[in-house]
Design a protein around this motif. Structure first.
Motif, PDB file in Angstrom:
ATOM      1  N   ILE A 174       0.847  -1.189   0.000  1.00 36.07           N
ATOM      2  CA  ILE A 174       0.000   0.000   0.000  1.00 36.07           C
ATOM      3  C   ILE A 174       0.885   1.243   0.000  1.00 36.07           C
ATOM      4  O   ILE A 174       1.804   1.361   0.824  1.00 36.07           O
ATOM      5  CB  ILE A 174      -0.914   0.034   1.245  1.00 36.07           C
ATOM      6  N   ASP A 175       0.616   2.170  -0.914  1.00 40.74           N
ATOM      7  CA  ASP A 175       1.318   3.449  -0.933  1.00 40.74           C
ATOM      8  C   ASP A 175       0.539   4.420  -0.048  1.00 40.74           C
ATOM      9  O   ASP A 175      -0.499   4.952  -0.448  1.00 40.74           O
ATOM     10  CB  ASP A 175       1.416   3.989  -2.360  1.00 40.74           C
ATOM     11  N   GLU A 176       1.037   4.640   1.157  1.00 44.48           N
ATOM     12  CA  GLU A 176       0.323   5.462   2.136  1.00 44.48           C
ATOM     13  C   GLU A 176       0.298   6.939   1.762  1.00 44.48           C
ATOM     14  O   GLU A 176      -0.460   7.718   2.348  1.00 44.48           O
ATOM     15  CB  GLU A 176       0.963   5.282   3.512  1.00 44.48           C
ATOM     16  N   ARG A 177       1.095   7.340   0.794  1.00 43.90           N
ATOM     17  CA  ARG A 177       1.131   8.760   0.393  1.00 43.90           C
ATOM     18  C   ARG A 177       0.026   9.107  -0.595  1.00 43.90           C
ATOM     19  O   ARG A 177      -0.307  10.281  -0.767  1.00 43.90           O
ATOM     20  CB  ARG A 177       2.495   9.082  -0.233  1.00 43.90           C
ATOM     21  N   GLN A 178      -0.537   8.106  -1.252  1.00 42.58           N
ATOM     22  CA  GLN A 178      -1.559   8.352  -2.274  1.00 42.58           C
ATOM     23  C   GLN A 178      -2.925   8.543  -1.629  1.00 42.58           C
ATOM     24  O   GLN A 178      -3.447   7.654  -0.971  1.00 42.58           O
ATOM     25  CB  GLN A 178      -1.615   7.179  -3.249  1.00 42.58           C
ATOM     26  N   GLU A 179      -3.500   9.710  -1.838  1.00 45.37           N
ATOM     27  CA  GLU A 179      -4.815   9.997  -1.271  1.00 45.37           C
ATOM     28  C   GLU A 179      -5.951   9.723  -2.244  1.00 45.37           C
ATOM     29  O   GLU A 179      -7.099   9.586  -1.832  1.00 45.37           O
ATOM     30  CB  GLU A 179      -4.877  11.462  -0.844  1.00 45.37           C
ATOM     31  N   ALA A 180      -5.654   9.679  -3.545  1.00 46.34           N
ATOM     32  CA  ALA A 180      -6.715   9.558  -4.539  1.00 46.34           C
ATOM     33  C   ALA A 180      -6.326   8.561  -5.618  1.00 46.34           C
ATOM     34  O   ALA A 180      -5.148   8.209  -5.768  1.00 46.34           O
ATOM     35  CB  ALA A 180      -7.005  10.916  -5.169  1.00 46.34           C
ATOM     36  N   GLU A 181      -7.337   8.096  -6.346  1.00 42.24           N
ATOM     37  CA  GLU A 181      -7.114   7.192  -7.472  1.00 42.24           C
ATOM     38  C   GLU A 181      -7.822   7.753  -8.701  1.00 42.24           C
ATOM     39  O   GLU A 181      -9.024   8.030  -8.664  1.00 42.24           O
ATOM     40  CB  GLU A 181      -7.648   5.794  -7.164  1.00 42.24           C
ATOM     41  N   HIS A 182      -7.065   7.925  -9.782  1.00 49.17           N
ATOM     42  CA  HIS A 182      -7.643   8.402 -11.025  1.00 49.17           C
ATOM     43  C   HIS A 182      -8.229   7.229 -11.801  1.00 49.17           C
ATOM     44  O   HIS A 182      -7.842   6.078 -11.602  1.00 49.17           O
ATOM     45  CB  HIS A 182      -6.583   9.131 -11.848  1.00 49.17           C
ATOM     46  N   ASP A 183      -9.181   7.535 -12.674  1.00 52.21           N
ATOM     47  CA  ASP A 183      -9.901   6.477 -13.381  1.00 52.21           C
ATOM     48  C   ASP A 183     -10.317   7.017 -14.744  1.00 52.21           C
ATOM     49  O   ASP A 183     -10.881   8.114 -14.839  1.00 52.21           O
ATOM     50  CB  ASP A 183     -11.137   6.065 -12.575  1.00 52.21           C
ATOM     51  N   LYS A 184     -10.059   6.241 -15.779  1.00 48.44           N
ATOM     52  CA  LYS A 184     -10.421   6.675 -17.136  1.00 48.44           C
ATOM     53  C   LYS A 184     -11.899   6.469 -17.438  1.00 48.44           C
ATOM     54  O   LYS A 184     -12.415   7.009 -18.417  1.00 48.44           O
ATOM     55  CB  LYS A 184      -9.577   5.925 -18.164  1.00 48.44           C
ATOM     56  N   HIS A 185     -12.584   5.688 -16.610  1.00 51.99           N
ATOM     57  CA  HIS A 185     -14.001   5.415 -16.849  1.00 51.99           C
ATOM     58  C   HIS A 185     -14.870   6.509 -16.231  1.00 51.99           C
ATOM     59  O   HIS A 185     -14.496   7.171 -15.264  1.00 51.99           O
ATOM     60  CB  HIS A 185     -14.387   4.055 -16.266  1.00 51.99           C
ATOM     61  N   SER A 186     -16.047   6.686 -16.784  1.00 52.04           N
ATOM     62  CA  SER A 186     -16.977   7.704 -16.298  1.00 52.04           C
ATOM     63  C   SER A 186     -17.441   7.377 -14.879  1.00 52.04           C
ATOM     64  O   SER A 186     -17.718   6.223 -14.538  1.00 52.04           O
ATOM     65  CB  SER A 186     -18.191   7.797 -17.218  1.00 52.04           C
ATOM     66  N   ALA A 187     -17.551   8.422 -14.065  1.00 54.49           N
ATOM     67  CA  ALA A 187     -18.048   8.249 -12.698  1.00 54.49           C
ATOM     68  C   ALA A 187     -19.566   8.387 -12.618  1.00 54.49           C
ATOM     69  O   ALA A 187     -20.158   8.074 -11.582  1.00 54.49           O
ATOM     70  CB  ALA A 187     -17.396   9.281 -11.785  1.00 54.49           C
ATOM     71  N   PHE A 188     -20.202   8.829 -13.680  1.00 58.44           N
ATOM     72  CA  PHE A 188     -21.631   9.154 -13.622  1.00 58.44           C
ATOM     73  C   PHE A 188     -22.543   7.976 -13.286  1.00 58.44           C
ATOM     74  O   PHE A 188     -23.600   8.176 -12.672  1.00 58.44           O
ATOM     75  CB  PHE A 188     -22.072   9.837 -14.920  1.00 58.44           C
ATOM     76  N   PRO A 189     -22.193   6.722 -13.655  1.00 57.52           N
ATOM     77  CA  PRO A 189     -23.067   5.617 -13.206  1.00 57.52           C
ATOM     78  C   PRO A 189     -23.220   5.547 -11.689  1.00 57.52           C
ATOM     79  O   PRO A 189     -24.225   5.012 -11.197  1.00 57.52           O
ATOM     80  CB  PRO A 189     -22.345   4.377 -13.761  1.00 57.52           C
ATOM     81  N   PHE A 190     -22.268   6.116 -10.949  1.00 56.92           N
ATOM     82  CA  PHE A 190     -22.322   6.044  -9.495  1.00 56.92           C
ATOM     83  C   PHE A 190     -23.145   7.172  -8.874  1.00 56.92           C
ATOM     84  O   PHE A 190     -23.095   7.400  -7.667  1.00 56.92           O
ATOM     85  CB  PHE A 190     -20.899   6.014  -8.925  1.00 56.92           C
ATOM     86  N   LEU A 191     -23.918   7.858  -9.707  1.00 58.43           N
ATOM     87  CA  LEU A 191     -24.943   8.768  -9.212  1.00 58.43           C
ATOM     88  C   LEU A 191     -26.270   8.044  -8.992  1.00 58.43           C
ATOM     89  O   LEU A 191     -27.192   8.593  -8.389  1.00 58.43           O
ATOM     90  CB  LEU A 191     -25.162   9.909 -10.216  1.00 58.43           C
ATOM     91  N   ARG A 192     -26.357   6.813  -9.478  1.00 62.61           N
ATOM     92  CA  ARG A 192     -27.639   6.095  -9.448  1.00 62.61           C
ATOM     93  C   ARG A 192     -27.917   5.521  -8.062  1.00 62.61           C
ATOM     94  O   ARG A 192     -27.075   4.860  -7.462  1.00 62.61           O
ATOM     95  CB  ARG A 192     -27.616   4.961 -10.487  1.00 62.61           C
TER      96      ARG A 192
END
Length: 265
Positions: free
Chosen positions: A80-98
């Protein structure tokens, strides 16, 4: 931080099960935060890995012959990289509004989210939301079930990590912020204290940020991710169905073998 994980799940039945199917999301993936050094599933029969609609590694274990027990084991080491606070993603996040049945926001949740965040849709606003839910819903076992909804747990003012996560998802989505359920493990400070856990991720700007309501943590320093989804049903590590068998006893054990200490020295 390098973690060594051993996760055993055992099902035993009072009578013979005629047939069963288990859906397994027990395999972590490479990401900006975690590097999989090794991983292995031990199952009653060989099973081919698939990728589900949310990008999780997915196995389907089907047993057609009579059986009175199932043992599912996962072993591996992850850094685990404890310095990383976020993860980028090439896929759309909009399905997770449902919303789902488990994460639908009722008036109480909508009003609570609006009161905590106001017009803010940034990380600081969601941290305030997380902290408020942590105070509003103390951790308490036995007051909710696997089918409890976010609204029910919020009204009861208590729950476990699954309930906390569903409540956060309901609030975030009601604010128009994409948010998803995460299943995995939480390292709690010593080699024998590794637990199955659930937390939330919300899409802010161009990346996913973690929000662990149960532990009031907005940094995923000690979290190992297995799977993501719209709610618990999409991301739970083991979920199954069966025909026959009568009563069922399930025992799950998660621990960190001594390799953890060797790696951290």
């Amino acid at each position: 931080m390098k973690l060594s994980i051993r996760h055993d799940t055992t099902y035993r039945y009072d009578d013979k099960v005629r047939a069963s199917i288990q859906y397994l999301r027990l395999t972590p993936q490479e990401s900006e935060r975690q590097h999989v050094l090794s991983w292995q599933l031990t199952l009653p029969r060989p099973v081919r890995a698939q990728i589900d609609p949310f990008g999780n590694v997915f196995h389907v274990l089907t047993l057609d012959e009579p059986h009175d027990a199932i043992v599912i084991s996962a072993r591996g080491q992850v850094e685990i990289d404890e310095r990383q606070e976020a993860e980028h993603d090439k896929h759309s996040a909009f399905p997770f509004l449902r919303f789902t049945r488990l994460t639908t926001a009722d008036d109480a949740l909508r009003e609570f989210a609006a009161r905590q965040c106001g017009t803010r849709r940034d990380r600081s606003g969601l941290i305030d939301l997380m902290q408020a839910l942590h105070e509003q819903m103390p951790f308490k076992k036995g007051v909710t079930g696997l089918d409890s909804t976010a609204a029910e747990a919020f009204a009861g003012r208590a729950g476990v990590c699954q309930d906390h996560t569903h409540a956060f998802l309901a609030c975030a989505r009601s604010l128009g912020v994409p948010a998803r359920f995460v299943s995995g493990y939480l390292y709690q400070g010593n080699e024998q204290n590794l637990a199955s856990h659930a937390w939330a991720e919300a899409w802010i700007g161009d990346a996913w940020y973690s929000f662990d309501v149960t532990n009031n943590l907005a940094r995923p320093e000690r979290h190992l991710k297995l799977a993501v989804g719209l709610d618990y049903l999409d991301a739970c590590p083991v979920r199954g169905m069966r025909r026959g068998g009568g009563g069922e006893q399930m025992h799950a054990k998660v621990d960190a073998p001594p390799l953890l200490l060797v790696q951290e020295q």
